[in-house]
Design a protein around this motif. Sequence first.
Motif, PDB file in Angstrom:
ATOM      1  N   THR A  81      65.482  22.459  21.481  1.00 51.13           N
ATOM      2  CA  THR A  81      66.374  23.226  20.535  1.00 51.13           C
ATOM      3  C   THR A  81      65.370  23.778  19.484  1.00 51.13           C
ATOM      4  OG1 THR A  81      66.634  21.224  19.073  1.00 51.13           O
ATOM      5  CG2 THR A  81      68.365  21.961  20.688  1.00 51.13           C
ATOM      6  N   LEU A  82      64.325  23.218  19.127  1.00 53.19           N
ATOM      7  CA  LEU A  82      63.326  23.601  18.086  1.00 53.19           C
ATOM      8  C   LEU A  82      62.161  23.814  18.699  1.00 53.19           C
ATOM      9  CD1 LEU A  82      64.621  21.294  14.869  1.00 53.19           C
ATOM     10  CD2 LEU A  82      65.491  23.666  15.600  1.00 53.19           C
ATOM     11  N   ILE A  83      61.840  23.196  19.661  1.00 57.54           N
ATOM     12  CA  ILE A  83      60.364  23.388  20.332  1.00 57.54           C
ATOM     13  C   ILE A  83      60.687  23.116  21.698  1.00 57.54           C
ATOM     14  CG2 ILE A  83      60.073  20.856  19.926  1.00 57.54           C
ATOM     15  CD1 ILE A  83      57.039  22.145  19.256  1.00 57.54           C
ATOM     16  N   SER A  84      59.994  23.897  22.719  1.00 52.19           N
ATOM     17  CA  SER A  84      59.848  23.556  24.031  1.00 52.19           C
ATOM     18  C   SER A  84      59.123  22.745  24.410  1.00 52.19           C
ATOM     19  CB  SER A  84      59.377  25.078  24.667  1.00 52.19           C
ATOM     20  OG  SER A  84      57.968  25.086  24.387  1.00 52.19           O
ATOM     21  N   GLU A  85      59.409  22.116  25.667  1.00 53.97           N
ATOM     22  CA  GLU A  85      58.830  20.606  26.142  1.00 53.97           C
ATOM     23  C   GLU A  85      57.210  20.784  26.048  1.00 53.97           C
ATOM     24  OE1 GLU A  85      61.292  20.301  29.551  1.00 53.97           O
ATOM     25  OE2 GLU A  85      62.444  18.802  28.678  1.00 53.97           O
ATOM     26  N   ASP A  86      56.869  22.087  26.170  1.00 56.03           N
ATOM     27  CA  ASP A  86      55.407  22.031  26.454  1.00 56.03           C
ATOM     28  C   ASP A  86      54.679  22.092  24.955  1.00 56.03           C
ATOM     29  OD1 ASP A  86      55.866  24.585  25.868  1.00 56.03           O
ATOM     30  OD2 ASP A  86      55.010  25.309  27.757  1.00 56.03           O
ATOM     31  N   GLY A  87      55.321  22.508  24.045  1.00 57.50           N
ATOM     32  CA  GLY A  87      55.209  22.571  22.721  1.00 57.50           C
ATOM     33  C   GLY A  87      54.593  24.004  22.427  1.00 57.50           C
ATOM     34  N   ARG A  88      54.645  24.989  23.322  1.00 59.68           N
ATOM     35  CA  ARG A  88      54.203  26.465  23.018  1.00 59.68           C
ATOM     36  C   ARG A  88      55.236  27.428  22.503  1.00 59.68           C
ATOM     37  NH1 ARG A  88      51.853  27.624  28.894  1.00 59.68           N
ATOM     38  NH2 ARG A  88      51.695  29.514  27.811  1.00 59.68           N
ATOM     39  N   ALA A  89      56.247  27.093  22.549  1.00 58.07           N
ATOM     40  CA  ALA A  89      57.375  27.808  22.201  1.00 58.07           C
ATOM     41  C   ALA A  89      58.029  27.276  20.769  1.00 58.07           C
ATOM     42  CB  ALA A  89      58.297  28.133  23.004  1.00 58.07           C
ATOM     43  N   LEU A  90      58.496  27.760  19.980  1.00 59.81           N
ATOM     44  CA  LEU A  90      59.059  27.342  18.738  1.00 59.81           C
ATOM     45  C   LEU A  90      60.220  28.115  18.446  1.00 59.81           C
ATOM     46  CD1 LEU A  90      55.785  26.691  16.777  1.00 59.81           C
ATOM     47  CD2 LEU A  90      57.164  24.837  17.533  1.00 59.81           C
ATOM     48  N   ALA A  91      61.118  27.659  18.053  1.00 59.50           N
ATOM     49  CA  ALA A  91      62.454  28.234  17.544  1.00 59.50           C
ATOM     50  C   ALA A  91      62.865  28.201  16.095  1.00 59.50           C
ATOM     51  CB  ALA A  91      63.618  27.854  18.547  1.00 59.50           C
ATOM     52  N   VAL A  92      63.080  29.260  15.701  1.00 61.67           N
ATOM     53  CA  VAL A  92      63.865  29.334  14.135  1.00 61.67           C
ATOM     54  C   VAL A  92      65.196  29.863  14.730  1.00 61.67           C
ATOM     55  CG1 VAL A  92      63.962  30.167  11.947  1.00 61.67           C
ATOM     56  CG2 VAL A  92      61.831  29.902  13.238  1.00 61.67           C
ATOM     57  N   ASN A  93      66.200  28.673  14.265  1.00 56.83           N
ATOM     58  CA  ASN A  93      67.625  29.046  14.368  1.00 56.83           C
ATOM     59  C   ASN A  93      68.504  29.371  13.328  1.00 56.83           C
ATOM     60  OD1 ASN A  93      67.605  28.317  17.376  1.00 56.83           O
ATOM     61  ND2 ASN A  93      67.403  26.286  16.818  1.00 56.83           N
ATOM     62  N   LEU A  94      68.980  30.577  13.123  1.00 57.63           N
ATOM     63  CA  LEU A  94      69.720  30.999  11.958  1.00 57.63           C
ATOM     64  C   LEU A  94      71.254  30.673  12.356  1.00 57.63           C
ATOM     65  CD1 LEU A  94      68.387  34.507  11.081  1.00 57.63           C
ATOM     66  CD2 LEU A  94      67.438  32.124  10.642  1.00 57.63           C
ATOM     67  N   VAL A  95      71.718  29.827  11.601  1.00 54.94           N
ATOM     68  CA  VAL A  95      73.263  29.397  11.682  1.00 54.94           C
ATOM     69  C   VAL A  95      73.758  30.247  10.602  1.00 54.94           C
ATOM     70  CG1 VAL A  95      74.980  27.596  11.559  1.00 54.94           C
ATOM     71  CG2 VAL A  95      72.429  27.100  12.328  1.00 54.94           C
ATOM     72  N   LEU A  96      74.887  31.119  11.387  1.00 55.44           N
ATOM     73  CA  LEU A  96      75.568  31.979  10.326  1.00 55.44           C
ATOM     74  C   LEU A  96      76.785  31.727   9.600  1.00 55.44           C
ATOM     75  CD1 LEU A  96      74.976  35.265  12.773  1.00 55.44           C
ATOM     76  CD2 LEU A  96      73.351  34.300  11.226  1.00 55.44           C
ATOM     77  N   ASP A  97      76.990  32.374   8.634  1.00 57.30           N
ATOM     78  CA  ASP A  97      78.282  31.889   7.890  1.00 57.30           C
ATOM     79  C   ASP A  97      79.462  32.440   8.821  1.00 57.30           C
ATOM     80  OD1 ASP A  97      77.292  30.872   5.548  1.00 57.30           O
ATOM     81  OD2 ASP A  97      77.004  33.145   4.730  1.00 57.30           O
ATOM     82  N   ARG A  98      80.461  31.786   8.330  1.00 63.76           N
ATOM     83  CA  ARG A  98      81.923  32.072   8.938  1.00 63.76           C
ATOM     84  C   ARG A  98      82.078  33.412   8.745  1.00 63.76           C
ATOM     85  NH1 ARG A  98      86.776  28.662   8.199  1.00 63.76           N
ATOM     86  NH2 ARG A  98      87.573  30.393   9.641  1.00 63.76           N
ATOM     87  N   ASP A  99      82.879  34.441   9.614  1.00 60.24           N
ATOM     88  CA  ASP A  99      83.212  35.476   9.240  1.00 60.24           C
ATOM     89  C   ASP A  99      81.931  36.509   8.726  1.00 60.24           C
ATOM     90  OD1 ASP A  99      85.836  35.050  10.076  1.00 60.24           O
ATOM     91  OD2 ASP A  99      86.334  34.097   8.007  1.00 60.24           O
ATOM     92  N   ALA A 100      80.727  36.248   8.983  1.00 63.94           N
ATOM     93  CA  ALA A 100      79.778  37.067   8.490  1.00 63.94           C
ATOM     94  C   ALA A 100      79.305  38.494   9.178  1.00 63.94           C
ATOM     95  CB  ALA A 100      78.289  36.227   8.617  1.00 63.94           C
TER      96      ALA A 100
END
Length: 763
Positions: A160-179
């Motif tokens: 969810t935040l990092i791949s199993e091999d550690g080579r891909a990193l995620a930044v997840n933007l959780v958006l406001d309701r009705d945005a």
Amino acid sequence: MSRLELRSRLPRRAVAAALAHPRAVLMLWLVLALAASAGVARLEIETSTESVLDRRGEPWQFYQSAQERFGGDEILTLLLESERSFDPDTLARVVELSQRYAGFPGVWRVDSLATVPLVDAAPDGDLRLEAPLQDGVPEEPNERSRLAARVLADRIAPRTLISEDGRALAVNLVLDRDAQGAYQPILDDVREQLGDGRAWLSGVPVFRLATDARTRSELALFVPITAVAVGFLLYLLFGSLGAVVIPLAASGLGTWLVLGVMGALGTPLTISTVVLPSILLALGCAYAMHLLAAAAGKGAGDELRDALGEVALPVALSGLTTAVGFVAVSLVPIDTIRDVGGFGALGVLFVATATLTAAPAALRLWPLSDRRSALHAWFHGPGAERLMEGVVRWRRPLLGGWLLALAGMSFGIARLHVETDVVLWFARSDPIRVAYDVIRERMSGISPMNVVVEAPDGGSLSNPDALRALDGLAQHLESLDSVGRAFSIADPLRQLHGGFTGDASRPLPRSPQEIQQYLLLLESKAYTFDLITSDHSAANLRLRVNDNGSQALLNVAAEVDAWWARNGPAGYDARTTGIMYEFARAQDAIAWGEIRGLAFALAVIAAILLAIFRWLPLAAVALVPNAVPVAMTFGAMGLLAIPLDAGTVVLGNLALGIAVDDTIHVAVGFALRRDAGMGPREALLGTYRRALGPVVYTSIAVALGFAILGLSGFTVTRHLGLLTAAIMALCLAANLLLLPALLLRLGSPGAGSGSKSPLKSAG
């Protein structure tokens, strides 16, 4: 005079009135067009995918309630790739982007290694609840190694935040309701920050805005292309500028009126209704072709009136049956699909009325000279005769061939399935789909779904049995191929309890008191708000689904229901919700509603034909050349694994209503001549001598109008256009080869019923 006789005379009277008062009729249409302009000026375009959601039902209200308790569920995922695991430069980019979008308008929360705490506890009571990159990127390699071990051992961070091999990193933007209003600024800024490096962006908002923008551009493109293409065909067939202007003007008037009504009622053009202008233009020109063929070289007197009067009833019936096809679409309980049916039916009636009034008025003032091509003469002479000779000679093989083709395609009908996946609307090479596929492969699915577990009155999710059930459901769902990740409040509770007890298996806490104490420790962290309410009366199981197809999403919901029914504690309810579930539920309702609508369209069109002809065998025969091609097309879709989706599901209703038009022209001509005392072969030959050319022309015109939709960048629209064009081609073949073979087998009008068709007196 009977009501049926009056009904059959009305189209002739409309044509006669237009010919008698052409200027007054055209002035009336001009006034109506000017009045409609006020509505057109107010017409809005709302082509986002959200327009197809069912916002009236109780499940939608439950989804809104879930968002109020647990926050919005729409996420934008920014994926950063590097050549090596836990690359310090990439880690620094995660920190930089997390800081940039914290508090960004429309962003409720940022989830990344810089913001999401890792739960570390020890038997001596030591507790750490900080994000691994909270203080920046460790400089020493051994420190980064320890960080990597912590992150990969966490129950939430991997995939969810990092791949199993550690080579891909995620930044997840959780958006406001009705945005929704903030989507575009967020996406623009993110794309600017990501640049052209090894970075990917995806999420529901990406698909929403891309669908919206591309649909708007296609609306601006397809209407003029349709007008130009059909206009060129008209000029090619009739060799006159008037033959181009009159049909386009008549169909344009009807289309303008329905757009004005939509604007006046505050109904926007949506992703579903956006195809209506192109379809109505093509249909109007097809109706007018019958008038042009009849009017060519007839001057402006009685000969013109008689010629147009002969085709008035078939044109009116064509409009009526096509409107029925659209009305069948409106049976779906989703507003935008109802709009397709309701306004489509209204538009067809406007276009047919304009064809029977404005077009004759224009032909009266500007008579059409006979400049038709040699092909037209061939259709009305040798072509009709050769067609009849072939049908008479090969009648039984023709009937047998169609029957075999239908039987062969029936195997495909059994394999036809309902499925809508907005991802598949985009080509494999499209950057939007490429980004989606990369993120799904490197991390987990980015399609959000939620399962809300609610305690009975007075109950709590701190109940150990309820917590075990919640955790068991998450493990079961994560074992499914269609689910990438499933996590709940049980995950951090496992880490806390396992750390404090020194149990490496990380078991769940067993007493309500322990659970409540652990929850109290976690309440300071924002991400727990997504997972459990403050009073512990409801918990949220968050899913990241790999398969975006509507059927896969509904299957996940069915798994939830089945598992909870077997294993859930008494009194506790588990219910699936979320934006992707709402899309899946809506698409399923659309598909099955359209299938029911097809049965409705068949029944109503059959009733109309029976009421007009009062000759049951002829009414039945008139349906066969249209129902058979529709069934064959559905069979071909099953064999080719093309699903019934948000676009193709309307094929049956639209095609049946539209394709029966040419059949009606043949059936009416045949019935009139049989009423006049002609034998079957003589009546059929006379009918095809008059109608063969227009039947071919109109089929080409309508097929051309739909084929233009095949230029769409969306698979869903492209399939609708190309498959409907294919049905039109099949229906043309059926009207030329199957219909006459069936008509030759009919007995006398009214045989066995004691009644006589009303068409003779109407003719």
